[in-house]
Motif scaffolding. Structure first.
Motif, short mmCIF file in Angstrom:
data_model
loop_
_atom_site.label_atom_id
_atom_site.label_comp_id
_atom_site.label_asym_id
_atom_site.label_seq_id
_atom_site.Cartn_x
_atom_site.Cartn_y
_atom_site.Cartn_z
N PHE A 52 22.10 25.29 15.68
CA PHE A 52 22.43 26.60 16.23
C PHE A 52 23.91 26.73 16.61
O PHE A 52 24.43 27.83 16.68
CB PHE A 52 21.57 26.88 17.47
N LEU A 53 24.56 25.61 16.86
CA LEU A 53 25.94 25.62 17.34
C LEU A 53 26.90 25.20 16.23
O LEU A 53 26.66 24.22 15.51
CB LEU A 53 26.09 24.67 18.53
N ASN A 54 27.97 25.98 16.09
CA ASN A 54 29.06 25.64 15.17
C ASN A 54 28.56 25.39 13.75
O ASN A 54 28.95 24.43 13.09
CB ASN A 54 29.83 24.42 15.69
N ASP A 55 27.70 26.28 13.27
CA ASP A 55 27.14 26.17 11.93
C ASP A 55 27.30 27.53 11.23
O ASP A 55 26.39 28.35 11.25
CB ASP A 55 25.67 25.76 12.00
N PRO A 56 28.46 27.79 10.61
CA PRO A 56 28.73 29.12 10.07
C PRO A 56 27.80 29.55 8.95
O PRO A 56 27.65 30.75 8.70
CB PRO A 56 30.18 29.01 9.57
N GLN A 57 27.15 28.61 8.27
CA GLN A 57 26.29 29.00 7.16
C GLN A 57 25.05 29.78 7.63
O GLN A 57 24.39 30.44 6.83
CB GLN A 57 25.85 27.77 6.38
N PRO A 115 42.69 36.16 19.25
CA PRO A 115 42.38 34.96 18.47
C PRO A 115 40.91 34.58 18.62
O PRO A 115 40.33 34.75 19.70
CB PRO A 115 43.30 33.89 19.07
N PRO A 116 40.29 34.07 17.57
CA PRO A 116 38.87 33.68 17.68
C PRO A 116 38.70 32.49 18.62
O PRO A 116 39.53 31.58 18.66
CB PRO A 116 38.50 33.31 16.24
N ALA A 117 37.62 32.54 19.39
CA ALA A 117 37.30 31.41 20.27
C ALA A 117 36.88 30.20 19.44
O ALA A 117 36.68 30.29 18.22
CB ALA A 117 36.20 31.82 21.25
N ALA A 118 36.72 29.07 20.11
CA ALA A 118 36.61 27.79 19.41
C ALA A 118 35.23 27.50 18.83
O ALA A 118 35.11 26.77 17.84
CB ALA A 118 37.00 26.66 20.35
N HIS A 119 34.17 28.04 19.44
CA HIS A 119 32.81 27.64 19.07
C HIS A 119 31.94 28.86 18.78
O HIS A 119 32.26 29.98 19.20
CB HIS A 119 32.17 26.83 20.20
N THR A 120 30.84 28.62 18.08
CA THR A 120 29.87 29.68 17.83
C THR A 120 28.47 29.19 18.16
O THR A 120 28.15 28.01 18.04
CB THR A 120 29.88 30.14 16.36
N LEU A 121 27.64 30.14 18.59
CA LEU A 121 26.21 29.89 18.74
C LEU A 121 25.45 30.98 18.00
O LEU A 121 25.75 32.16 18.14
CB LEU A 121 25.77 29.89 20.19
#
Length: 212
Positions: A107-112, A130-136
């Motif tokens: 779920f975290l930091n997985d752009p696909q 600027p884009p933040a560092a992480h994604t959920l």
């Protein structure tokens, strides 16, 4: 300052089979709270009877939500349904009559995970910086009773953030390492046949308090 990635990666296991029940956005403060019910087993004793956890994201640069109808109850999704604002997404989550937990272990930091999204989404909040560092990435396959019969939906979203904290429902902060360990411990107990997480134990456990 952005968080180190390694503690975040461990949280993937703790998020597996969690239920998304609320999305609370303070956009001027660039803060998002994702309300969940999770699987958590402490180091000693029984399963935690209060499964409520809030993921608190700060330094948020982007929030995206995609709500679609499941036209045949088999992930046959229609077009994006517009949401006026983040509150509308939270109201929708509160309105569902049934839901399935998140699955997939990542779920975290997985752009696909959002590569197959359509171009038009239900809601986009973009700081323009600027884009933040992480994604959920999160999602909820769900349904509710409607005038024409039962309606099925999938609501999903992603949050781009710099820092993540986890809180209990009363606001007590849980260190990320503890949150991750409680989830890893639950799944290890499940794999090894620990009676605390057996099917019988899960069925006999009283429902967790609800989010309000």
């Amino acid at each position: 300052m952005a968080q180190d990635r390694s503690p975040l990666d461990r949280c993937n296991t703790a998020l597996n089979e969690s239920d998304v029940v609320g999305l609370r956005v303070n956009w001027p403060g660039r803060t998002v709270r994702l309300l969940l019910h999770v699987l958590a087993l402490p180091a000693y004793g029984p399963v935690d009877p209060d499964t409520r956890r809030a993921l608190v994201f700060t330094g948020v640069s982007l929030v995206r939500v995609l709500l679609r109808a499941d036209r045949t109850f088999s992930r046959d999704y229609g077009n994006a349904i517009d949401l006026a604002d983040a509150d509308a997404a939270d109201v929708f989550l509160a309105s569902v009559g049934w839901s399935n937990p998140m699955y997939g272990w990542s779920f975290l930091n997985d752009p696909q995970l959002t590569e197959d999204w359509p171009e038009r989404l239900s809601l986009v909040l973009d700081s323009g910086g600027p884009p933040a560092a992480h994604t959920l990435y999160w999602f909820c396959e769900c349904g509710r009773e409607e005038p024409g019969g039962d309606g099925a939906y999938c609501i999903e979203g992603d949050i781009r953030f710099d820092r993540l904290e986890v809180e209990r429902a009363d606001g007590t902060v849980i260190p990320l390492t503890s949150f991750a360990a409680d989830g890893e411990r639950w799944w290890e107990a499940f794999r090894t046949g620990d009676p605390r997480v057996s099917g019988e134990a899960q069925q006999s456990q009283p429902p967790s308090p609800a989010w309000t």
